[in-house]
Design a protein around this motif. Structure first.
Motif, PDB file in Angstrom:
ATOM      1  N   ALA A 210     -38.350  53.455  87.641  1.00  0.00           N
ATOM      2  CA  ALA A 210     -39.027  54.719  87.320  1.00  0.00           C
ATOM      3  C   ALA A 210     -40.394  54.868  88.379  1.00  0.00           C
ATOM      4  O   ALA A 210     -40.977  54.082  88.535  1.00  0.00           O
ATOM      5  CB  ALA A 210     -39.404  54.775  85.814  1.00  0.00           C
ATOM      6  N   PRO A 211     -40.597  56.144  88.753  1.00  0.00           N
ATOM      7  CA  PRO A 211     -41.644  56.361  89.798  1.00  0.00           C
ATOM      8  C   PRO A 211     -43.140  55.723  89.226  1.00  0.00           C
ATOM      9  O   PRO A 211     -43.177  56.131  87.896  1.00  0.00           O
ATOM     10  CB  PRO A 211     -41.886  57.970  89.692  1.00  0.00           C
ATOM     11  CG  PRO A 211     -40.194  58.342  89.382  1.00  0.00           C
ATOM     12  CD  PRO A 211     -39.923  57.490  88.262  1.00  0.00           C
ATOM     13  N   ALA A 212     -43.613  55.195  90.015  1.00  0.00           N
ATOM     14  CA  ALA A 212     -44.919  54.642  89.544  1.00  0.00           C
ATOM     15  C   ALA A 212     -46.068  55.362  89.909  1.00  0.00           C
ATOM     16  O   ALA A 212     -45.835  56.572  90.920  1.00  0.00           O
ATOM     17  CB  ALA A 212     -44.955  53.019  90.115  1.00  0.00           C
ATOM     18  N   GLU A 213     -47.333  55.244  89.514  1.00  0.00           N
ATOM     19  CA  GLU A 213     -48.621  55.884  89.777  1.00  0.00           C
ATOM     20  C   GLU A 213     -48.844  55.281  91.443  1.00  0.00           C
ATOM     21  O   GLU A 213     -49.603  54.579  91.565  1.00  0.00           O
ATOM     22  CB  GLU A 213     -49.779  55.614  88.933  1.00  0.00           C
ATOM     23  CG  GLU A 213     -49.535  56.236  87.618  1.00  0.00           C
ATOM     24  CD  GLU A 213     -49.379  57.762  87.600  1.00  0.00           C
ATOM     25  OE1 GLU A 213     -50.132  58.503  88.487  1.00  0.00           O
ATOM     26  OE2 GLU A 213     -48.413  58.457  86.997  1.00  0.00           O
ATOM     27  N   ALA A 217     -44.820  58.088  95.144  1.00  0.00           N
ATOM     28  CA  ALA A 217     -44.050  57.881  93.831  1.00  0.00           C
ATOM     29  C   ALA A 217     -43.220  59.246  93.852  1.00  0.00           C
ATOM     30  O   ALA A 217     -42.032  59.584  93.548  1.00  0.00           O
ATOM     31  CB  ALA A 217     -44.596  57.631  92.963  1.00  0.00           C
ATOM     32  N   ALA A 218     -44.183  60.479  93.710  1.00  0.00           N
ATOM     33  CA  ALA A 218     -43.689  61.747  93.530  1.00  0.00           C
ATOM     34  C   ALA A 218     -42.537  62.320  94.550  1.00  0.00           C
ATOM     35  O   ALA A 218     -41.334  62.800  94.221  1.00  0.00           O
ATOM     36  CB  ALA A 218     -44.771  62.912  93.523  1.00  0.00           C
ATOM     37  N   TRP A 222     -38.501  62.982  94.057  1.00  0.00           N
ATOM     38  CA  TRP A 222     -37.856  64.159  94.580  1.00  0.00           C
ATOM     39  C   TRP A 222     -36.611  63.929  95.574  1.00  0.00           C
ATOM     40  O   TRP A 222     -35.557  64.415  95.396  1.00  0.00           O
ATOM     41  CB  TRP A 222     -38.843  64.960  95.672  1.00  0.00           C
ATOM     42  CG  TRP A 222     -38.437  66.123  96.236  1.00  0.00           C
ATOM     43  CD1 TRP A 222     -37.949  67.426  95.865  1.00  0.00           C
ATOM     44  CD2 TRP A 222     -37.982  66.233  97.825  1.00  0.00           C
ATOM     45  NE1 TRP A 222     -37.523  68.062  96.811  1.00  0.00           N
ATOM     46  CE2 TRP A 222     -37.544  67.309  97.866  1.00  0.00           C
ATOM     47  CE3 TRP A 222     -38.126  65.195  98.552  1.00  0.00           C
ATOM     48  CZ2 TRP A 222     -37.035  67.559  99.307  1.00  0.00           C
ATOM     49  CZ3 TRP A 222     -37.627  65.397 100.037  1.00  0.00           C
ATOM     50  CH2 TRP A 222     -36.992  66.830 100.330  1.00  0.00           C
ATOM     51  N   ALA A 223     -36.781  62.851  96.319  1.00  0.00           N
ATOM     52  CA  ALA A 223     -35.816  62.298  97.300  1.00  0.00           C
ATOM     53  C   ALA A 223     -34.410  61.883  96.632  1.00  0.00           C
ATOM     54  O   ALA A 223     -33.232  62.220  97.106  1.00  0.00           O
ATOM     55  CB  ALA A 223     -36.210  61.262  98.115  1.00  0.00           C
ATOM     56  N   PHE A 247     -47.474  57.959 105.976  1.00  0.00           N
ATOM     57  CA  PHE A 247     -46.561  58.000 104.913  1.00  0.00           C
ATOM     58  C   PHE A 247     -45.856  56.834 105.064  1.00  0.00           C
ATOM     59  O   PHE A 247     -45.459  56.102 104.057  1.00  0.00           O
ATOM     60  CB  PHE A 247     -45.496  59.115 104.916  1.00  0.00           C
ATOM     61  CG  PHE A 247     -44.535  59.365 103.909  1.00  0.00           C
ATOM     62  CD1 PHE A 247     -44.785  59.643 102.787  1.00  0.00           C
ATOM     63  CD2 PHE A 247     -43.206  58.705 104.220  1.00  0.00           C
ATOM     64  CE1 PHE A 247     -43.639  59.361 101.914  1.00  0.00           C
ATOM     65  CE2 PHE A 247     -42.227  58.751 103.477  1.00  0.00           C
ATOM     66  CZ  PHE A 247     -42.397  59.198 102.049  1.00  0.00           C
ATOM     67  N   SER A 248     -45.295  56.492 106.482  1.00  0.00           N
ATOM     68  CA  SER A 248     -44.411  55.257 106.575  1.00  0.00           C
ATOM     69  C   SER A 248     -45.133  54.022 106.125  1.00  0.00           C
ATOM     70  O   SER A 248     -44.538  53.180 105.528  1.00  0.00           O
ATOM     71  CB  SER A 248     -44.097  55.218 108.155  1.00  0.00           C
ATOM     72  OG  SER A 248     -43.300  56.218 108.264  1.00  0.00           O
ATOM     73  N   ARG A 249     -46.532  53.888 106.291  1.00  0.00           N
ATOM     74  CA  ARG A 249     -46.947  52.679 106.006  1.00  0.00           C
ATOM     75  C   ARG A 249     -47.285  52.408 104.486  1.00  0.00           C
ATOM     76  O   ARG A 249     -47.320  51.465 103.858  1.00  0.00           O
ATOM     77  CB  ARG A 249     -48.507  52.824 106.855  1.00  0.00           C
ATOM     78  CG  ARG A 249     -49.512  51.474 106.389  1.00  0.00           C
ATOM     79  CD  ARG A 249     -50.633  51.568 107.341  1.00  0.00           C
ATOM     80  NE  ARG A 249     -51.698  52.640 106.814  1.00  0.00           N
ATOM     81  CZ  ARG A 249     -52.122  53.769 107.249  1.00  0.00           C
ATOM     82  NH1 ARG A 249     -51.599  54.084 108.413  1.00  0.00           N
ATOM     83  NH2 ARG A 249     -52.794  54.677 106.643  1.00  0.00           N
ATOM     84  N   ARG A 250     -47.652  53.505 103.783  1.00  0.00           N
ATOM     85  CA  ARG A 250     -47.801  53.669 102.457  1.00  0.00           C
ATOM     86  C   ARG A 250     -46.652  53.511 101.704  1.00  0.00           C
ATOM     87  O   ARG A 250     -46.398  52.621 100.709  1.00  0.00           O
ATOM     88  CB  ARG A 250     -48.634  54.814 101.738  1.00  0.00           C
ATOM     89  CG  ARG A 250     -50.209  54.950 102.268  1.00  0.00           C
ATOM     90  CD  ARG A 250     -50.651  55.933 101.841  1.00  0.00           C
ATOM     91  NE  ARG A 250     -51.987  56.142 102.148  1.00  0.00           N
ATOM     92  CZ  ARG A 250     -52.930  57.156 101.879  1.00  0.00           C
ATOM     93  NH1 ARG A 250     -52.431  58.309 101.389  1.00  0.00           N
ATOM     94  NH2 ARG A 250     -53.963  57.379 102.523  1.00  0.00           N
TER      95      ARG A 250
END
Length: 346
Positions: A210-213, A217-218, A222-223, A247-250
């Motif tokens: 499940a998406p986490a905080e 995550a969002a 969506w993907a 984005f890639s790093r996170r």
């Protein structure tokens, strides 16, 4: 005859305990003579409590291990101390120390923890039930664990994955000792496939968490709804309101995977669900899961699971067929002419 000794430890699981006697007890030479003697023992010769609702009476204590040509240890209940701590009880260590030089040691499922705790797998290749691979790796970092294969043959020590993989391993031992013709005869008498395609990766369910905080995550959520189409990295980054580099790093920090690897894993998981739950042609499964073509799906499924889409569907989507008497019978799910996966033999 080759003597197989099966050691029933406290909390032994009955299914795996019965595999050696069933398989080796059906091994006959081409002129009809039995090839193995199989005996079962406990540490002290007393009845052993199983993990089911009954206790097992045995005819032998651990002294018979000294005469074993092959010692097989089935798994015990999932709360076994050795699974939790990686420490072997002294009586078990003494029993293993009595194995004569040249004898084979075999574990089924999580009994590999017993061999590892005794120091017998140090520096060697082994496997265990996929559910316990992370725990095994933490407790025994000096063992080269292969989490995908159904079994590992490392010469005088052999280990198998969970439950029915013990059947695969015992058939392999018969094949190794007496050839394919004898092993195939055992398989026919026991109504099991002589070997199975792929490794245990195809049996591992990898649920999408499940998406986490978290920052991505969002976007990940969506993907998952867009897997049927190409999703460029730039589009994912824009969706998250970040530069591609940020984005890639996170994403890597949050999931442990690059966006590309993560998308591929989710597409494989979607393809598995479609193969299990639908009769869609392979090309349509590939299209809906975002692989584009049947050849691309075959390539990715083989890389992830070691099997083709057709083989995976045969394994997990057996279709009931009506017999002439009105009963239900299962369609055959295995071919006796499949090639033995090379990754299963070390």
């Amino acid at each position: 005859m080759h003597r197989v000794v099966v050691l029933a430890l406290p909390g032994v699981i009955p299914f795996e305990l019965g595999i050696p006697h069933r398989l080796f007890g059906n091994a006959y030479s081409l002129d009809g003579k039995p090839l193995y003697e199989t005996v079962t023992c406990s540490l002290d010769g007393r009845p052993v409590r199983t993990d089911a609702d009954f206790t097992l009476a045995v005819d032998h204590d651990a002294s018979v291990i000294a005469d074993a040509d092959t010692l097989i240890i089935p798994p015990s209940h999932h709360d076994s101390p050795v699974l939790r701590t990686g420490e072997i009880p002294e009586p078990v260590a003494r029993a293993l120390a009595s194995v004569r030089p040249g004898a084979r040691l075999v574990s089924i499922c999580t009994a590999s923890f017993v061999l590892a705790a005794a120091g017998l797998l140090k520096g060697r290749t082994a496997t265990t039930h996929w559910y316990y691979t992370e725990q095994f790796g933490r407790l025994f970092p000096d063992v080269r664990l292969d989490p995908d294969v159904l079994f590992v043959d490392d010469g005088d020590i052999l280990t198998s994955a969970g439950a029915a993989a013990g059947v695969d391993l015992c058939l392999h031992l018969v094949r190794r000792d007496h050839g394919s013709e004898v092993a195939n005869g055992v398989a026919r008498r026991c109504v099991v496939p002589p070997w199975r395609e792929g490794g245990q990766a195809q049996y591992i369910r990898r649920p999408v968490p499940a998406p986490a905080e978290a920052d991505t995550a969002a976007t990940r959520d969506w993907a998952l709804q867009q897997l049927h189409r190409p999703i460029p990295l730039a589009e994912l980054a824009a969706r998250a309101g970040m530069s591609v580099r940020t984005f890639s790093r996170r994403f890597l920090a949050e999931t442990g995977q690059t966006p590309g690897r993560w998308l591929t894993a989710q597409r494989v998981e979607l393809a598995r669900r479609l193969l299990e739950s639908s009769d869609l042609p392979v090309d349509q499964v590939a299209e809906r899961s975002g692989f584009g073509s049947g050849s691309s799906l075959r390539q990715h499924l083989a890389a992830a699971l070691g099997v083709s889409p057709a083989a995976y569907r045969r394994t997990f989507q057996g279709s009931p067929q009506r017999s002439s008497g009105g009963g239900v019978r299962r369609a055959s799910t295995a071919s006796t002419r499949t090639r033995l996966p090379q990754t299963a033999i070390r």
